[in-house]
Motif scaffolding. Sequence first.
Motif, PDB file in Angstrom:
ATOM      1  N   GLY A   1       0.798  -1.223   0.000  1.00  0.00           N
ATOM      2  CA  GLY A   1       0.000   0.000   0.000  1.00  0.00           C
ATOM      3  C   GLY A   1       0.827   1.268   0.000  1.00  0.00           C
ATOM      4  O   GLY A   1       0.327   2.344   0.347  1.00  0.00           O
ATOM      5  N   LYS A   2       2.072   1.157  -0.425  1.00  0.00           N
ATOM      6  CA  LYS A   2       2.967   2.314  -0.444  1.00  0.00           C
ATOM      7  C   LYS A   2       2.421   3.432  -1.347  1.00  0.00           C
ATOM      8  O   LYS A   2       2.385   4.597  -0.952  1.00  0.00           O
ATOM      9  N   SER A   3       1.992   3.055  -2.541  1.00  0.00           N
ATOM     10  CA  SER A   3       1.467   4.047  -3.485  1.00  0.00           C
ATOM     11  C   SER A   3       0.206   4.723  -2.955  1.00  0.00           C
ATOM     12  O   SER A   3       0.010   5.931  -3.124  1.00  0.00           O
ATOM     13  N   SER A   4      -0.658   3.954  -2.291  1.00  0.00           N
ATOM     14  CA  SER A   4      -1.888   4.530  -1.723  1.00  0.00           C
ATOM     15  C   SER A   4      -1.554   5.544  -0.627  1.00  0.00           C
ATOM     16  O   SER A   4      -2.197   6.590  -0.526  1.00  0.00           O
ATOM     17  N   LEU A   5      -0.558   5.222   0.200  1.00  0.00           N
ATOM     18  CA  LEU A   5      -0.130   6.171   1.240  1.00  0.00           C
ATOM     19  C   LEU A   5       0.403   7.459   0.618  1.00  0.00           C
ATOM     20  O   LEU A   5       0.071   8.562   1.065  1.00  0.00           O
ATOM     21  N   ILE A   6       1.224   7.300  -0.427  1.00  0.00           N
ATOM     22  CA  ILE A   6       1.806   8.482  -1.083  1.00  0.00           C
ATOM     23  C   ILE A   6       0.711   9.341  -1.707  1.00  0.00           C
ATOM     24  O   ILE A   6       0.756  10.573  -1.663  1.00  0.00           O
ATOM     25  N   ASN A   7      -0.320   8.713  -2.269  1.00  0.00           N
ATOM     26  CA  ASN A   7      -1.418   9.467  -2.878  1.00  0.00           C
ATOM     27  C   ASN A   7      -2.191  10.284  -1.840  1.00  0.00           C
ATOM     28  O   ASN A   7      -2.756  11.337  -2.165  1.00  0.00           O
ATOM     29  N   VAL A   8      -2.237   9.810  -0.591  1.00  0.00           N
ATOM     30  CA  VAL A   8      -2.888  10.582   0.471  1.00  0.00           C
ATOM     31  C   VAL A   8      -1.984  11.723   0.924  1.00  0.00           C
ATOM     32  O   VAL A   8      -2.438  12.850   1.135  1.00  0.00           O
ATOM     33  N   VAL A   9      -0.693  11.443   1.039  1.00  0.00           N
ATOM     34  CA  VAL A   9       0.274  12.462   1.493  1.00  0.00           C
ATOM     35  C   VAL A   9       0.450  13.552   0.442  1.00  0.00           C
ATOM     36  O   VAL A   9       0.551  14.735   0.758  1.00  0.00           O
ATOM     37  N   ILE A  10       0.479  13.147  -0.844  1.00  0.00           N
ATOM     38  CA  ILE A  10       0.647  14.098  -1.954  1.00  0.00           C
ATOM     39  C   ILE A  10      -0.526  13.900  -2.914  1.00  0.00           C
ATOM     40  O   ILE A  10      -0.424  13.198  -3.919  1.00  0.00           O
ATOM     41  N   PRO A  11      -1.687  14.522  -2.618  1.00  0.00           N
ATOM     42  CA  PRO A  11      -2.933  14.230  -3.351  1.00  0.00           C
ATOM     43  C   PRO A  11      -2.864  14.481  -4.854  1.00  0.00           C
ATOM     44  O   PRO A  11      -3.534  13.787  -5.620  1.00  0.00           O
ATOM     45  N   ASP A  12      -2.078  15.448  -5.300  1.00  0.00           N
ATOM     46  CA  ASP A  12      -2.049  15.774  -6.730  1.00  0.00           C
ATOM     47  C   ASP A  12      -1.169  14.832  -7.542  1.00  0.00           C
ATOM     48  O   ASP A  12      -1.088  14.953  -8.766  1.00  0.00           O
ATOM     49  N   LEU A  13      -0.495  13.924  -6.873  1.00  0.00           N
ATOM     50  CA  LEU A  13       0.501  13.103  -7.557  1.00  0.00           C
ATOM     51  C   LEU A  13      -0.127  11.976  -8.365  1.00  0.00           C
ATOM     52  O   LEU A  13       0.273  11.700  -9.487  1.00  0.00           O
ATOM     53  N   ASP A  14      -1.104  11.282  -7.774  1.00  0.00           N
ATOM     54  CA  ASP A  14      -1.781  10.160  -8.419  1.00  0.00           C
ATOM     55  C   ASP A  14      -0.803   9.070  -8.845  1.00  0.00           C
ATOM     56  O   ASP A  14      -0.687   8.728 -10.018  1.00  0.00           O
ATOM     57  N   VAL A  15      -0.085   8.512  -7.871  1.00  0.00           N
ATOM     58  CA  VAL A  15       0.798   7.376  -8.141  1.00  0.00           C
ATOM     59  C   VAL A  15      -0.069   6.168  -8.459  1.00  0.00           C
ATOM     60  O   VAL A  15      -1.035   5.878  -7.770  1.00  0.00           O
ATOM     61  N   ARG A  16       0.271   5.449  -9.508  1.00  0.00           N
ATOM     62  CA  ARG A  16      -0.522   4.294  -9.946  1.00  0.00           C
ATOM     63  C   ARG A  16      -0.464   3.177  -8.903  1.00  0.00           C
ATOM     64  O   ARG A  16       0.592   2.833  -8.402  1.00  0.00           O
ATOM     65  N   THR A  17      -1.609   2.627  -8.570  1.00  0.00           N
ATOM     66  CA  THR A  17      -1.656   1.517  -7.613  1.00  0.00           C
ATOM     67  C   THR A  17      -2.228   0.285  -8.294  1.00  0.00           C
ATOM     68  O   THR A  17      -2.917   0.377  -9.310  1.00  0.00           O
ATOM     69  N   GLN A  18      -1.945  -0.864  -7.704  1.00  0.00           N
ATOM     70  CA  GLN A  18      -2.438  -2.114  -8.254  1.00  0.00           C
ATOM     71  C   GLN A  18      -2.786  -3.047  -7.110  1.00  0.00           C
ATOM     72  O   GLN A  18      -2.125  -3.048  -6.083  1.00  0.00           O
ATOM     73  N   ASP A  19      -3.798  -3.846  -7.291  1.00  0.00           N
ATOM     74  CA  ASP A  19      -4.183  -4.797  -6.246  1.00  0.00           C
ATOM     75  C   ASP A  19      -3.128  -5.876  -6.092  1.00  0.00           C
ATOM     76  O   ASP A  19      -2.375  -6.173  -7.007  1.00  0.00           O
ATOM     77  N   VAL A  20      -3.120  -6.482  -4.918  1.00  0.00           N
ATOM     78  CA  VAL A  20      -2.252  -7.631  -4.703  1.00  0.00           C
ATOM     79  C   VAL A  20      -2.728  -8.767  -5.602  1.00  0.00           C
ATOM     80  O   VAL A  20      -3.910  -9.048  -5.686  1.00  0.00           O
ATOM     81  N   SER A  21      -1.791  -9.389  -6.304  1.00  0.00           N
ATOM     82  CA  SER A  21      -2.184 -10.455  -7.231  1.00  0.00           C
ATOM     83  C   SER A  21      -2.655 -11.676  -6.453  1.00  0.00           C
ATOM     84  O   SER A  21      -1.958 -12.183  -5.596  1.00  0.00           O
ATOM     85  N   GLY A  22      -3.859 -12.120  -6.757  1.00  0.00           N
ATOM     86  CA  GLY A  22      -4.483 -13.189  -5.984  1.00  0.00           C
ATOM     87  C   GLY A  22      -3.773 -14.519  -6.071  1.00  0.00           C
ATOM     88  O   GLY A  22      -3.690 -15.261  -5.106  1.00  0.00           O
ATOM     89  N   TRP A  23      -3.192 -14.820  -7.238  1.00  0.00           N
ATOM     90  CA  TRP A  23      -2.616 -16.156  -7.413  1.00  0.00           C
ATOM     91  C   TRP A  23      -1.359 -16.362  -6.590  1.00  0.00           C
ATOM     92  O   TRP A  23      -1.020 -17.474  -6.218  1.00  0.00           O
ATOM     93  N   SER A  24      -0.637 -15.287  -6.275  1.00  0.00           N
ATOM     94  CA  SER A  24       0.625 -15.463  -5.562  1.00  0.00           C
ATOM     95  C   SER A  24       0.608 -14.866  -4.159  1.00  0.00           C
ATOM     96  O   SER A  24       1.443 -15.199  -3.333  1.00  0.00           O
ATOM     97  N   GLY A  25      -0.371 -13.973  -3.912  1.00  0.00           N
ATOM     98  CA  GLY A  25      -0.374 -13.283  -2.619  1.00  0.00           C
ATOM     99  C   GLY A  25       0.668 -12.187  -2.558  1.00  0.00           C
ATOM    100  O   GLY A  25       0.798 -11.479  -1.577  1.00  0.00           O
ATOM    101  N   LYS A  26       1.442 -12.023  -3.632  1.00  0.00           N
ATOM    102  CA  LYS A  26       2.478 -10.987  -3.675  1.00  0.00           C
ATOM    103  C   LYS A  26       1.913  -9.764  -4.397  1.00  0.00           C
ATOM    104  O   LYS A  26       1.055  -9.871  -5.265  1.00  0.00           O
ATOM    105  N   GLY A  27       2.436  -8.610  -4.066  1.00  0.00           N
ATOM    106  CA  GLY A  27       2.004  -7.405  -4.753  1.00  0.00           C
ATOM    107  C   GLY A  27       2.612  -7.306  -6.135  1.00  0.00           C
ATOM    108  O   GLY A  27       3.684  -7.834  -6.390  1.00  0.00           O
ATOM    109  N   MET A  28       1.930  -6.641  -7.032  1.00  0.00           N
ATOM    110  CA  MET A  28       2.475  -6.414  -8.366  1.00  0.00           C
ATOM    111  C   MET A  28       3.344  -5.159  -8.334  1.00  0.00           C
ATOM    112  O   MET A  28       3.045  -4.204  -7.641  1.00  0.00           O
ATOM    113  N   HIS A  29       4.418  -5.167  -9.092  1.00  0.00           N
ATOM    114  CA  HIS A  29       5.306  -4.009  -9.135  1.00  0.00           C
ATOM    115  C   HIS A  29       4.616  -2.854  -9.854  1.00  0.00           C
ATOM    116  O   HIS A  29       4.144  -3.005 -10.971  1.00  0.00           O
ATOM    117  N   THR A  30       4.531  -1.699  -9.206  1.00  0.00           N
ATOM    118  CA  THR A  30       3.913  -0.545  -9.848  1.00  0.00           C
ATOM    119  C   THR A  30       4.913   0.584 -10.058  1.00  0.00           C
ATOM    120  O   THR A  30       4.740   1.407 -10.927  1.00  0.00           O
TER     121      THR A  30
END
Length: 313
Positions: free
Chosen positions: A187-216
């Motif tokens: 959730g790093k990108s989501s945190l950054i989007n709250v801290v810097i609202p105009d930035l809009d860093v792209r976020t992606q859901d955690v990939s279900g098949w591996s339980g690992k996050g996708m690189h954004t």
Amino acid sequence: MRALVYKSTGSWYVVKDEAGNIYHARMKGVFKIDGITSTNPIAVGDWVEIEMENDLEQTVMITKIEERRNYINRQSPRVKHQHHIVAANLDQSFLIATLREPRTSQGFIDRFLVASEAYHVPSIVVFNKADLYRKKEEELFESYKDMYESIGYKVIRTSTVTGEGMEELKASLHNKISLFSGHSGVGKSSLINVVIPDLDVRTQDVSGWSGKGMHTTTFAEMHEVPGGGKLIDTPGMREFGIVDISKQELSHYFPEMRSLIQECQFNNCMHINEPGCSVKQAVRDGKISEDRFVSYYGILESIEEPVQKYNKK
């Protein structure tokens, strides 16, 4: 001209000079053979000297790297025996961790803290996605909080869904140069989007098949924090490999061990099998967390000492 490196893409860099002008920059070839062993000689956060190369395209050549006051590095993901500088000239580092979806291991947290300690960068541990915690995660969070705060680390609990901890996080970033790091999907990108609202860093859901996050985030990048300060976002990483730290010095980067090292019977005590070890005694007495000691031992075992080469006479 003097400029600050805001983004590194491997071969090209984005830099901003002291007047606020932004340029695309490339590195003078000499840096590649100038005794720099890292996979990236220039890192985000570096101060550099630049010369105009093409006025029309706003491109410049980086001619010199200023001496760093600190940096954080890790084992290169591609070249095992080389290191990769994550960022330079930092006031503090934030490790973004989660206890669910995906869970960050204590081993990962402690490796990051060791790297920060080794380069004198104060660290803060942020446990994100608190809105997902159930009883098990609540208990684990409390034990982590007690453990890390007792040895001097600040711990912040956050949720971008409920807003918990966000004001504390923003206050901690004010007028500081901060590194944000962590596993993919924490959730790093989501945190950054709250801290810097105009930035809009792209976020992606955690990939279900591996339980690992996708690189954004592919490359490290520095952003301006509203009200003052700079935040360096880094690519999500699966592991954090320790480099340039010997087995002998590892315990110096565990604050709770560092204060006891002089009391050990032997100067070169590794705190494993030696008699008269003050660190092992502190573990037995409950003054040092057993989980932290297990973490120390795990990192110790993973450190490969350089092979000594002898010339035949």
